[in-house]
Design a protein around this motif. Structure first.
Motif, PDB file in Angstrom:
ATOM      1  N   LEU A 305       7.351  -8.161  -9.211  1.00 46.39           N
ATOM      2  CA  LEU A 305       6.490  -6.991  -9.390  1.00 46.39           C
ATOM      3  C   LEU A 305       6.366  -6.203  -8.082  1.00 46.39           C
ATOM      4  N   VAL A 306       6.179  -6.910  -6.972  1.00 46.58           N
ATOM      5  CA  VAL A 306       6.112  -6.248  -5.654  1.00 46.58           C
ATOM      6  C   VAL A 306       7.430  -5.553  -5.352  1.00 46.58           C
ATOM      7  N   ASN A 307       8.529  -6.231  -5.624  1.00 48.18           N
ATOM      8  CA  ASN A 307       9.857  -5.662  -5.374  1.00 48.18           C
ATOM      9  C   ASN A 307      10.078  -4.405  -6.208  1.00 48.18           C
ATOM     10  N   LYS A 308       9.632  -4.433  -7.457  1.00 46.93           N
ATOM     11  CA  LYS A 308       9.791  -3.269  -8.341  1.00 46.93           C
ATOM     12  C   LYS A 308       9.009  -2.081  -7.795  1.00 46.93           C
ATOM     13  N   MET A 309       7.828  -2.336  -7.303  1.00 50.17           N
ATOM     14  CA  MET A 309       7.002  -1.255  -6.772  1.00 50.17           C
ATOM     15  C   MET A 309       7.616  -0.650  -5.517  1.00 50.17           C
ATOM     16  N   GLN A 310       8.174  -1.480  -4.664  1.00 50.42           N
ATOM     17  CA  GLN A 310       8.754  -0.971  -3.423  1.00 50.42           C
ATOM     18  C   GLN A 310      10.121  -0.327  -3.659  1.00 50.42           C
ATOM     19  N   SER A 311      10.958  -0.958  -4.448  1.00 48.76           N
ATOM     20  CA  SER A 311      12.315  -0.447  -4.646  1.00 48.76           C
ATOM     21  C   SER A 311      12.317   0.865  -5.413  1.00 48.76           C
ATOM     22  N   ASN A 312      11.339   1.079  -6.278  1.00 47.75           N
ATOM     23  CA  ASN A 312      11.272   2.316  -7.053  1.00 47.75           C
ATOM     24  C   ASN A 312      10.438   3.393  -6.376  1.00 47.75           C
ATOM     25  N   GLY A 313      10.031   3.131  -5.149  1.00 44.07           N
ATOM     26  CA  GLY A 313       9.282   4.137  -4.412  1.00 44.07           C
ATOM     27  C   GLY A 313       7.910   4.437  -4.977  1.00 44.07           C
ATOM     28  N   VAL A 314       7.322   3.483  -5.688  1.00 39.73           N
ATOM     29  CA  VAL A 314       6.015   3.720  -6.302  1.00 39.73           C
ATOM     30  C   VAL A 314       4.956   4.006  -5.248  1.00 39.73           C
ATOM     31  N   LEU A 315       4.968   3.238  -4.164  1.00 41.46           N
ATOM     32  CA  LEU A 315       3.935   3.366  -3.148  1.00 41.46           C
ATOM     33  C   LEU A 315       4.012   4.689  -2.397  1.00 41.46           C
ATOM     34  N   LEU A 316       5.169   5.363  -2.456  1.00 39.57           N
ATOM     35  CA  LEU A 316       5.335   6.620  -1.733  1.00 39.57           C
ATOM     36  C   LEU A 316       5.369   7.822  -2.664  1.00 39.57           C
ATOM     37  N   ASN A 317       5.212   7.606  -3.958  1.00 35.96           N
ATOM     38  CA  ASN A 317       5.285   8.678  -4.947  1.00 35.96           C
ATOM     39  C   ASN A 317       3.941   8.790  -5.668  1.00 35.96           C
ATOM     40  N   PRO A 318       3.135   9.818  -5.355  1.00 34.66           N
ATOM     41  CA  PRO A 318       1.799   9.925  -5.939  1.00 34.66           C
ATOM     42  C   PRO A 318       1.783   9.919  -7.462  1.00 34.66           C
ATOM     43  N   THR A 319       2.776  10.572  -8.099  1.00 37.02           N
ATOM     44  CA  THR A 319       2.786  10.629  -9.558  1.00 37.02           C
ATOM     45  C   THR A 319       3.060   9.273 -10.184  1.00 37.02           C
ATOM     46  N   ARG A 320       3.777   8.411  -9.472  1.00 34.35           N
ATOM     47  CA  ARG A 320       4.051   7.072  -9.990  1.00 34.35           C
ATOM     48  C   ARG A 320       2.998   6.075  -9.519  1.00 34.35           C
ATOM     49  N   LEU A 321       2.391   6.377  -8.381  1.00 30.33           N
ATOM     50  CA  LEU A 321       1.387   5.470  -7.837  1.00 30.33           C
ATOM     51  C   LEU A 321       0.080   5.549  -8.604  1.00 30.33           C
ATOM     52  N   TYR A 322      -0.249   6.741  -9.105  1.00 31.13           N
ATOM     53  CA  TYR A 322      -1.549   6.905  -9.775  1.00 31.13           C
ATOM     54  C   TYR A 322      -1.739   5.935 -10.949  1.00 31.13           C
ATOM     55  N   PRO A 323      -0.776   5.818 -11.898  1.00 32.34           N
ATOM     56  CA  PRO A 323      -0.993   4.870 -12.999  1.00 32.34           C
ATOM     57  C   PRO A 323      -1.185   3.433 -12.517  1.00 32.34           C
ATOM     58  N   VAL A 324      -0.476   3.052 -11.448  1.00 41.33           N
ATOM     59  CA  VAL A 324      -0.634   1.700 -10.911  1.00 41.33           C
ATOM     60  C   VAL A 324      -2.038   1.523 -10.336  1.00 41.33           C
ATOM     61  N   LEU A 325      -2.482   2.527  -9.571  1.00 41.65           N
ATOM     62  CA  LEU A 325      -3.824   2.452  -8.991  1.00 41.65           C
ATOM     63  C   LEU A 325      -4.895   2.460 -10.074  1.00 41.65           C
TER      64      LEU A 325
END
Length: 438
Positions: A305-325
């Motif tokens: 799960l951590v790898n998926k978040m980092q490799s897909n740029g979730v932490l650096l992409n606000p539009t993808r980070l919002y649903p996770v947050l």
């Protein structure tokens, strides 16, 4: 009045118009034309539009109205821009407030811990952080379908001590088995009544005295000061997996587990949130059915799960980070030190540059409890060596269990080597591990 004077400001005279039509101009137009002089009619009485004016640059006859229109347009553009900025800022503030309000604060644990402050260990390394992650086993509300309810009590299904190195170049997540036998101190229950000090299985601490009792039990066991804590419920885990659009795993054999609400085929496949929850909770139908096997599966899945978040740029992409947050904050109950989006952002920002291979997962060294093989006990001195390394923020290494067995064949002490500065090695995995290549 000259026949060549224009009909209206800024509009050239129509050559087909009769003199009678043009004689119908108002005195105001005559006054304006006479006042223009060189700027409107030529001094000899002919206009710019006459034959003698051909080839000369055209000049606006009346710049006032176009300027007014231009200024009106600029005012509307400025207003529209201002509204856009206000809406964007308001929307951003609304999203921030929404995420911030999702987080629940556990003030009772903080108050309880203050009572026992003198007996708690002190932090050894400045800037290193130790966060206790507790997976709630509550079966009430939305979690009722996952099994039998324990009434008004609650139990911890998963407990992980997350150690963040002071330089933020590594993170170590140490699982503590729920069936591990541990010294549980006297704790206050929800009604204020104290429990007795006892030697019992670890997850009873959460049932007896909630988060504060669990923290005190971990601190007594490890000597590590717990800086923060987070309690995550089942649905929060599900929603986080769905927010990253699933996590891929590989199965050697199909799974059909009615207790875990799980039915999966063999081979490579992506799990959604519901399936992922069943996968990390299943015991009877996967592996040897032990809690040890289940914890290792949880660790590998969290790593993926951590790898998926980092490799897909979730932490650096606000539009993808919002649903996770949004999913994470809805499921979180934290101490006052982490109960805001700003605090959580600072925590995540400190971790986003940690290489996935340096996000390590392991379980505290344990073995079947001598008095009851259905329970666990610590293996010493290996457990205390691990606790000391984490307490002093010194590195540890993890390798797959099979590799560690091979290492043991060469060295009877799994935590030491012939190197002058040995790095203890334990059975575990890291977030860079591909679940389909194991």
């Amino acid at each position: 009045m000259d026949a060549d004077v224009t009909e209206s400001a800024g509009t050239p005279a129509d050559p087909d118009r009769s003199a009678a039509d043009q004689d119908g101009h108002s005195d105001e137009s005559q006054d304006r034309d006479e006042s223009q002089g060189e700027g409107g009619s030529r001094g000899d009485g002919s206009s710019q539009d006459g034959p003698e004016g051909e080839g000369r640059p055209e000049e606006p006859l009346d710049p006032d109205v176009p300027a007014e229109r231009r200024h009106r347009w600029l005012r509307w553009a400025a207003l529209a821009t201002s509204l856009f900025v206000l809406v964007a800022a308001g929307g951003g503030w609304w999203l921030y407030r929404k995420l911030d309000s999702n987080i629940r604060t556990d003030t009772s644990a903080a108050a309880e811990l203050r009572v026992y402050e003198k007996e708690r260990p002190v932090s050894v390394v400045h800037d290193a952080e130790n966060i206790l992650l507790i997976g709630s086993d509550s079966r009430t509300g939305d979690n009722r379908k996952y099994g039998r309810s324990y009434g008004s009590s609650q139990r911890s299904d998963t407990t992980i001590l997350l150690h963040l190195a002071a330089d933020r170049k590594s993170a170590t997540a140490m699982s503590i088995p729920r069936d591990l036998m541990a010294e549980i101190p006297s704790c206050h229950q929800a009604d204020g009544k104290p429990t007795r000090k006892q030697f019992a299985q670890f997850n009873w601490a959460f049932q007896f005295g909630g988060t504060a009792c669990t923290i005190r039990t971990v601190e007594r066991m490890t000597g590590i000061r717990i800086d923060h804590h987070m309690v995550v419920d089942f649905n929060g885990f599900k929603d986080m997996v769905d927010a990253v659009h699933g996590v891929e795993i590989c199965l050697k054999e199909p799974i059909d587990d009615s207790d875990a609400h799980l039915k999966l085929r063999a081979g490579r496949q992506k799990l959604d949130g519901e399936e992922a929850l069943g996968y990390v909770r299943a015991r009877k139908s996967i592996g040897n059915g032990s809690d040890t096997d289940r914890m290792e599966r949880q660790q590998r899945f969290l790593g993926a799960l951590v790898n998926k978040m980092q490799s897909n740029g979730v932490l650096l992409n606000p539009t993808r980070l919002y649903p996770v947050l949004d999913a994470a904050t809805k499921s979180l109950t934290t101490d006052p030190g982490l109960d805001s989006l700003k605090d959580l952002y600072e925590l995540v920002r400190g971790m986003r540059n940690v290489p996935t291979k340096k996000v390590q997962f392991l379980t505290v060294p344990r073995q079947p409890y001598a008095a009851d093989p259905n329970r666990d006990e610590l293996v010493q001195p290996e457990a205390n060596k691990l606790f000391k390394r984490l307490r002093e923020d010194t590195p540890v290494a993890v390798v797959p269990a099979d590799d560690l067995k091979h290492k043991k064949g060469k060295n009877s002490d799994s935590a030491d080597s012939m190197s002058p500065t040995p790095t203890p090695t334990y059975s575990g995995s890291n977030a860079a591990t591909d679940l389909c290549k194991q």
